[in-house]
Scaffold this motif. Structure first.
Motif, PDB file in Angstrom:
ATOM      1  N   LEU A  29     -11.267  -5.792   8.878  1.00  0.00           N
ATOM      2  CA  LEU A  29     -11.850  -4.491   8.561  1.00  0.00           C
ATOM      3  C   LEU A  29     -13.361  -4.570   8.489  1.00  0.00           C
ATOM      4  O   LEU A  29     -14.058  -3.649   8.932  1.00  0.00           O
TER       5      LEU A  29
ATOM      6  N   GLY B 113      -7.915  -6.177  -3.378  1.00  0.00           N
ATOM      7  CA  GLY B 113      -6.625  -6.876  -3.362  1.00  0.00           C
ATOM      8  C   GLY B 113      -6.799  -8.378  -3.200  1.00  0.00           C
ATOM      9  O   GLY B 113      -6.149  -9.176  -3.897  1.00  0.00           O
ATOM     10  N   PHE B 114      -7.671  -8.776  -2.302  1.00  0.00           N
ATOM     11  CA  PHE B 114      -7.948 -10.205  -2.087  1.00  0.00           C
ATOM     12  C   PHE B 114      -8.464 -10.845  -3.375  1.00  0.00           C
ATOM     13  O   PHE B 114      -7.985 -11.916  -3.795  1.00  0.00           O
TER      14      PHE B 114
ATOM     15  N   ARG C  42      -7.167  -9.440   6.432  1.00  0.00           N
ATOM     16  CA  ARG C  42      -7.328  -7.990   6.587  1.00  0.00           C
ATOM     17  C   ARG C  42      -8.762  -7.571   6.279  1.00  0.00           C
ATOM     18  O   ARG C  42      -9.353  -6.762   6.993  1.00  0.00           O
ATOM     19  N   THR C  43      -9.294  -8.118   5.193  1.00  0.00           N
ATOM     20  CA  THR C  43     -10.661  -7.777   4.787  1.00  0.00           C
ATOM     21  C   THR C  43     -11.652  -8.187   5.864  1.00  0.00           C
ATOM     22  O   THR C  43     -12.575  -7.431   6.193  1.00  0.00           O
TER      23      THR C  43
ATOM     24  N   PHE D  62      -4.665 -10.867   2.542  1.00  0.00           N
ATOM     25  CA  PHE D  62      -5.712  -9.908   2.190  1.00  0.00           C
ATOM     26  C   PHE D  62      -7.074 -10.363   2.706  1.00  0.00           C
ATOM     27  O   PHE D  62      -7.896  -9.538   3.095  1.00  0.00           O
ATOM     28  N   ARG D  63      -7.337 -11.662   2.720  1.00  0.00           N
ATOM     29  CA  ARG D  63      -8.608 -12.177   3.247  1.00  0.00           C
ATOM     30  C   ARG D  63      -8.735 -11.828   4.737  1.00  0.00           C
ATOM     31  O   ARG D  63      -9.781 -11.350   5.168  1.00  0.00           O
TER      32      ARG D  63
ATOM     33  N   LEU E 133     -10.736   1.385   3.283  1.00  0.00           N
ATOM     34  CA  LEU E 133      -9.722   0.351   3.496  1.00  0.00           C
ATOM     35  C   LEU E 133     -10.276  -1.040   3.227  1.00  0.00           C
ATOM     36  O   LEU E 133      -9.609  -1.882   2.628  1.00  0.00           O
TER      37      LEU E 133
ATOM     38  N   GLN F 236     -10.501  -1.499  -0.545  1.00  0.00           N
ATOM     39  CA  GLN F 236      -9.175  -1.686  -1.131  1.00  0.00           C
ATOM     40  C   GLN F 236      -8.641  -3.091  -0.855  1.00  0.00           C
ATOM     41  O   GLN F 236      -8.110  -3.755  -1.752  1.00  0.00           O
ATOM     42  N   ASN F 237      -8.776  -3.544   0.391  1.00  0.00           N
ATOM     43  CA  ASN F 237      -8.274  -4.877   0.736  1.00  0.00           C
ATOM     44  C   ASN F 237      -9.103  -5.977   0.093  1.00  0.00           C
ATOM     45  O   ASN F 237      -8.559  -7.007  -0.303  1.00  0.00           O
ATOM     46  N   ASN F 238     -10.400  -5.767  -0.014  1.00  0.00           N
ATOM     47  CA  ASN F 238     -11.247  -6.756  -0.673  1.00  0.00           C
ATOM     48  C   ASN F 238     -10.884  -6.866  -2.152  1.00  0.00           C
ATOM     49  O   ASN F 238     -10.820  -7.969  -2.709  1.00  0.00           O
TER      50      ASN F 238
END
Length: 178
Positions: free
Chosen positions: A91, A42-43, A87-88, A84-85, A35, A38-40
């Motif tokens: 996580l 996306g960011f 979330r990253t 996204f930042r 996760l 994926q989020n990184n």
């Protein structure tokens, strides 16, 4: 009396419990890392889109409709990038916590292995001392089994030396805490 078995069983039980927890944490860590990645990604992609859209806007000389479309893309990127930042970052923090817990479990499992090895070694030494004591007693004779006449004088000295060595070894083990 062998009281080592109970302690070894307790170590095995604790190891099994921690092993189950470590397996669960390993699964959780794998999910969190996936996760995070994926989020990184996306960011980074939203960041690149925003930068690219801003460059196109700054150099735009075309139709107002194209400018409006680029402006909307830039606005969406401005909203998505911080999401996204965050979330990253969250996580990443969770990954760090799970890794720390996993490392703590690994340290405890290693300590349990060392303790079990020490107990098993001490148990083996105790059994060997008992076997040696019995062998020396059998050779030297006990009240139940009288010594046969004509015993070798050198054997008696060797047996006395062996008893002394056993006593010294036991004293050393007691001093060392084993």
């Amino acid at each position: 009396m062998d009281n080592y078995a109970e302690f070894i069983d307790r170590i095995d039980a604790a190891s099994a419990k921690l092993g189950t927890r470590r397996t669960s944490l390993t699964t959780t860590l794998g999910i969190l890392v996936s996760l995070f990645e994926q989020n990184n990604t996306g960011f980074q992609l939203w960041n690149q889109r925003r930068i690219h859209a801003d460059k196109l806007l700054a150099n735009h000389t075309g139709k107002p409709e194209a400018y409006r479309t680029l402006s909307e893309l830039s606005d969406v990127a401005l909203k998505m990038e911080p999401m996204f930042r965050k979330r990253t970052q969250r996580l990443g923090e969770r990954v760090a916590v799970v890794r720390e817990r996993s490392e703590e479990i690994d340290r405890s499992l290693n300590e349990l292995k060392r303790s079990k090895l020490k107990l098993e070694t001490s148990r083996g030494l105790a059994q060997e001392r008992e076997n040696l004591r019995k062998a020396v007693a059998d050779l030297a004779g006990t009240p139940e089994v009288p010594v046969v006449a004509g015993t070798d004088r050198g054997l008696r000295d060797d047996l006395d030396d062996a008893r002394e060595a056993i006593l010294l070894a036991e004293a050393l083990l007691e001093v060392k805490g084993h």
